[in-house]
Design an enzyme around this catalytic site. Sequence first.
Site, mmCIF file in Angstrom:
data_model
loop_
_atom_site.group_PDB
_atom_site.id
_atom_site.type_symbol
_atom_site.label_atom_id
_atom_site.label_comp_id
_atom_site.label_asym_id
_atom_site.label_seq_id
_atom_site.Cartn_x
_atom_site.Cartn_y
_atom_site.Cartn_z
ATOM 1 N N ASP A 1 2.002 -37.969 36.157
ATOM 2 C CA ASP A 1 3.396 -38.369 35.951
ATOM 3 C C ASP A 1 3.842 -38.350 34.504
ATOM 4 O OD1 ASP A 1 1.984 -40.457 34.897
ATOM 5 O OD2 ASP A 1 2.403 -41.854 36.537
ATOM 6 N N GLU B 1 -2.637 -35.695 42.213
ATOM 7 C CA GLU B 1 -2.187 -37.100 42.222
ATOM 8 C C GLU B 1 -0.703 -37.165 42.592
ATOM 9 O OE1 GLU B 1 -1.581 -40.094 38.854
ATOM 10 O OE2 GLU B 1 -3.680 -40.446 39.289
ATOM 11 N N GLU C 1 7.656 -42.551 33.913
ATOM 12 C CA GLU C 1 6.692 -41.906 34.826
ATOM 13 C C GLU C 1 7.209 -41.774 36.250
ATOM 14 O OE1 GLU C 1 5.895 -44.350 32.665
ATOM 15 O OE2 GLU C 1 4.474 -43.374 31.300
ATOM 16 N N HIS D 1 -0.097 -49.864 27.239
ATOM 17 C CA HIS D 1 0.731 -48.888 26.516
ATOM 18 C C HIS D 1 2.076 -48.591 27.171
ATOM 19 C CE1 HIS D 1 0.174 -45.675 29.476
ATOM 20 N NE2 HIS D 1 -1.017 -46.184 29.653
ATOM 21 N N ARG E 1 5.764 -48.042 28.220
ATOM 22 C CA ARG E 1 7.014 -48.111 27.455
ATOM 23 C C ARG E 1 7.912 -49.267 27.889
ATOM 24 N NH1 ARG E 1 5.994 -42.784 26.108
ATOM 25 N NH2 ARG E 1 7.224 -41.939 24.397
ATOM 26 N N HIS F 1 -4.211 -48.619 21.968
ATOM 27 C CA HIS F 1 -3.586 -47.294 22.120
ATOM 28 C C HIS F 1 -2.926 -46.878 20.803
ATOM 29 C CE1 HIS F 1 -0.809 -44.244 23.686
ATOM 30 N NE2 HIS F 1 -1.431 -44.294 24.857
HETATM 31 C C1 UD1 Z 1 1.842 -41.078 27.487
HETATM 32 C C2 UD1 Z 1 2.557 -40.815 28.812
HETATM 33 C C3 UD1 Z 1 2.209 -41.893 29.834
HETATM 34 C C4 UD1 Z 1 0.693 -42.022 29.970
HETATM 35 C C5 UD1 Z 1 0.099 -42.299 28.595
HETATM 36 C C6 UD1 Z 1 -1.401 -42.395 28.668
HETATM 37 C C7 UD1 Z 1 4.812 -39.820 28.814
HETATM 38 C C8 UD1 Z 1 6.234 -40.020 28.518
HETATM 39 N N1 UD1 Z 1 4.006 -40.873 28.575
HETATM 40 O O1 UD1 Z 1 2.348 -42.299 26.939
HETATM 41 O O2 UD1 Z 1 2.750 -41.550 31.097
HETATM 42 O O3 UD1 Z 1 0.396 -43.091 30.850
HETATM 43 O O4 UD1 Z 1 0.448 -41.218 27.715
HETATM 44 O O5 UD1 Z 1 -1.953 -42.901 27.487
HETATM 45 O O6 UD1 Z 1 4.415 -38.752 29.212
HETATM 46 N N2 UD1 Z 1 -0.347 -41.061 19.558
HETATM 47 C C9 UD1 Z 1 -1.229 -40.666 18.578
HETATM 48 N N3 UD1 Z 1 -2.397 -40.025 18.939
HETATM 49 C C10 UD1 Z 1 -2.710 -39.795 20.230
HETATM 50 C C11 UD1 Z 1 -1.824 -40.223 21.237
HETATM 51 C C12 UD1 Z 1 -0.633 -40.841 20.886
HETATM 52 O O7 UD1 Z 1 -0.983 -40.876 17.402
HETATM 53 O O8 UD1 Z 1 -3.771 -39.211 20.490
HETATM 54 C C13 UD1 Z 1 0.932 -41.711 19.172
HETATM 55 C C14 UD1 Z 1 1.909 -40.713 18.537
HETATM 56 O O9 UD1 Z 1 2.643 -41.371 17.540
HETATM 57 C C15 UD1 Z 1 2.804 -40.373 19.738
HETATM 58 C C16 UD1 Z 1 2.896 -41.726 20.408
HETATM 59 O O10 UD1 Z 1 1.572 -42.249 20.327
HETATM 60 O O11 UD1 Z 1 4.071 -39.902 19.347
HETATM 61 C C17 UD1 Z 1 3.383 -41.724 21.823
HETATM 62 O O12 UD1 Z 1 2.748 -40.738 22.620
HETATM 63 P P1 UD1 Z 1 3.416 -40.283 24.031
HETATM 64 O O13 UD1 Z 1 2.537 -39.286 24.676
HETATM 65 O O14 UD1 Z 1 4.850 -39.951 23.860
HETATM 66 O O15 UD1 Z 1 3.454 -41.633 24.858
HETATM 67 P P2 UD1 Z 1 2.307 -42.574 25.367
HETATM 68 O O16 UD1 Z 1 2.803 -43.965 25.211
HETATM 69 O O17 UD1 Z 1 1.025 -42.196 24.783
HETATM 70 N N1 UDP Z 2 -9.780 -44.966 28.564
HETATM 71 C C1 UDP Z 2 -10.622 -44.408 27.585
HETATM 72 N N2 UDP Z 2 -10.705 -45.038 26.364
HETATM 73 C C2 UDP Z 2 -10.001 -46.165 26.072
HETATM 74 C C3 UDP Z 2 -9.138 -46.684 27.062
HETATM 75 C C4 UDP Z 2 -9.037 -46.059 28.288
HETATM 76 O O1 UDP Z 2 -11.274 -43.393 27.821
HETATM 77 O O2 UDP Z 2 -10.139 -46.681 24.955
HETATM 78 C C5 UDP Z 2 -9.672 -44.273 29.865
HETATM 79 C C6 UDP Z 2 -9.716 -45.127 31.121
HETATM 80 O O3 UDP Z 2 -11.040 -45.303 31.596
HETATM 81 C C7 UDP Z 2 -8.855 -44.343 32.106
HETATM 82 C C8 UDP Z 2 -7.835 -43.665 31.194
HETATM 83 O O4 UDP Z 2 -8.379 -43.677 29.888
HETATM 84 O O5 UDP Z 2 -9.581 -43.325 32.768
HETATM 85 C C9 UDP Z 2 -6.517 -44.388 31.232
HETATM 86 O O6 UDP Z 2 -5.662 -43.862 30.266
HETATM 87 P P1 UDP Z 2 -4.315 -44.598 29.830
HETATM 88 O O7 UDP Z 2 -4.446 -46.066 30.037
HETATM 89 O O8 UDP Z 2 -3.995 -44.101 28.481
HETATM 90 O O9 UDP Z 2 -3.236 -43.965 30.824
HETATM 91 P P2 UDP Z 2 -2.757 -44.299 32.311
HETATM 92 O O10 UDP Z 2 -3.939 -44.395 33.193
HETATM 93 O O11 UDP Z 2 -1.965 -45.567 32.279
HETATM 94 O O12 UDP Z 2 -1.858 -43.157 32.653
#
Ligand code: UD1
Ligand code: UDP
Length: 374
Positions: free
Chosen positions: A99, A121, A135, A215, A217, A247
Site C-alpha cells: 500500500d 498483499e 495507505e 511511523h 503519518r 524510523h
Molecule cells: C513509507 C510508506 C508507508 C510504509 C512505510 C514503511 C508511503 C506514503 N509511505 O512511509 O506506507 O508503511 O514507508 O516504513 O508510501 N527516510 C530516510 N531514509 C530511509 C527512509 C526514510 O531518511 O531509508 C526519511 C526521508 O526523509 C524520507 C522520509 O523518511 O523523505 C519519509 O519517507 P516516506 O517513504 O515518504 O514515508 P515513510 O513514513 O517512510
Molecule cells: N523492521 C526491521 N527493522 C526495524 C524495524 C522493523 O527490519 O528496525 C521490519 C519488521 O520486522 C517488519 C517491517 O520492518 O517486517 C515493518 O516495516 P515498517 O514498520 O517500516 O512498515 P509497515 O509494516 O508499517 O508497512
Amino acid sequence: MNKQKILIVFGTRPEAIKMAPVVKEFKKNPDVFETKVCVTAQHREMLDQVLDFFEITPDYDLDIMESNQNLSLLTSGILGGVNKVLEDFKPDFMYVQGDTTTSFAASLSAYYSGVKVCHVEAGLRTFDKWAPFPEEINRQLTGKLADYHFAPTQRAKDNLLVENVDVTTILVTGNTVIDALLYSAEKVDSKEQSEYRKLDSLIEQGKKLILVTGHRRENFGEGLNNICNALRRIAGEEDVQIIYPVHLNPNVQKPVYDLLGNIKNITLIEPLEYESFVWLMKRSYLMITDSGGIQEEAPSLGKPVLVTREKTERPEAIDAGTVVLVGTNEERIVQECLLLVNNEEQYKSMSLRHNPYGDGNAAGKIVEFQRGLV
Ligand code: UD1
Ligand code: UDP
C-alpha cells in the site's frame, strides 16, 4: 515457448522484506521467467539494509528518496521513473506489494503502458480514506489497477469480491512476510548468540523487554506525542526496558529523540537490519507498534502486540488474540501495557502461536499461479 517477462517493483523497507521471497522464487525458475527488479528507493538506507540481507541486486534503481519527501512529488517522480523502466524492459507483468506510494504509482504507470499488474498483499481495507493515510487509498487504487490479486487471507479476498473483482483473478496465499520471517528466524536460530553481541549488550538482564516502533503519518503530532508520553510512564516501572529503533522519517526522529532521549529504561537506536530485528523480536516480552508487518509477524513468534492505531486493516490478528488496538490515547496505552507486564494470566492468553497470515509458502503459491498465466 517465450519466457514471461516479470518486473518486480518496490521502494520501502516493508515492501522489500515482503517481496524478497517472491524475487527469490521467480529467480529459481529462469527457464520460465525473465525476472528483473526495479527499486524506486522511496526509502534509501532502510531499503538497502534489506537488499543486503536478502542478497538482491536491483536491475534498476530510481534513487528517488529526498529528505522529508512530499507525496505528490514522490508520486510524479515514481511515475516518470517507472515509465522509463517499462520502455526499456517491456515486461508482460509487473509485481507490486502492499500500500505504499511506490505500489500505487508504479501500478498506474504499468496500466498506462498496457502492462498487467499483479498485486501482492491485496484486499486489505479499513474503508476509511484517512486511516491509514495515505495507505488505504494507495491500496484501493492499486487494487483497481491490478489484473491479479494475491490476497493474504480469505477475509482480504472477501473484501475484493465485495468490490466486484473477478473471482478467477484472486488467489489466497498467506502473507509473504511469513516466508521472510521464517527464513530469517532460521538464520537467527542457527547462529551463535555471540553474533548478536552488540545488540545483546544493550539489553538489561532481568527486565521485561518492550520493543517499540512507529511511523504512521496520521499519528504525526499529537498522536506520536501521546505515545511518547505513555512510553515515559511505562519506563517508570523498575522491571521494564524499552528499546525503540527509531524510523528515519524526520517527523518521527525529532519528537521521539526530543521526548524520549536520556530517559531511564528507554534505549533509542537506529533502525535495525531485518535479521537483528527478528532476533530482538524473539528476545522481547511484548511489542508496541503501528507497523503493519510487525502485527503479522508477532503471532508466529508468540509475542503480544499493542497497536497504536485507531483502525486496522488486519483484523485477523485481533481475532487470533495476539493484537490489541490501543490507539494513541496515553492512558489506554499505559493501562494495557502494564496489564501485560504485571498479569501473567493476561500475558499467557495473548501469547498464542496461531498465525492467521499463513505458513510461509506464499511466494511459492504466487509463482505457481503465474506459471499458469500465458
Ligand atoms: C513509507 C510508506 C508507508 C510504509 C512505510 C514503511 C508511503 C506514503 N509511505 O512511509 O506506507 O508503511 O514507508 O516504513 O508510501 N527516510 C530516510 N531514509 C530511509 C527512509 C526514510 O531518511 O531509508 C526519511 C526521508 O526523509 C524520507 C522520509 O523518511 O523523505 C519519509 O519517507 P516516506 O517513504 O515518504 O514515508 P515513510 O513514513 O517512510
Ligand atoms: N523492521 C526491521 N527493522 C526495524 C524495524 C522493523 O527490519 O528496525 C521490519 C519488521 O520486522 C517488519 C517491517 O520492518 O517486517 C515493518 O516495516 P515498517 O514498520 O517500516 O512498515 P509497515 O509494516 O508499517 O508497512
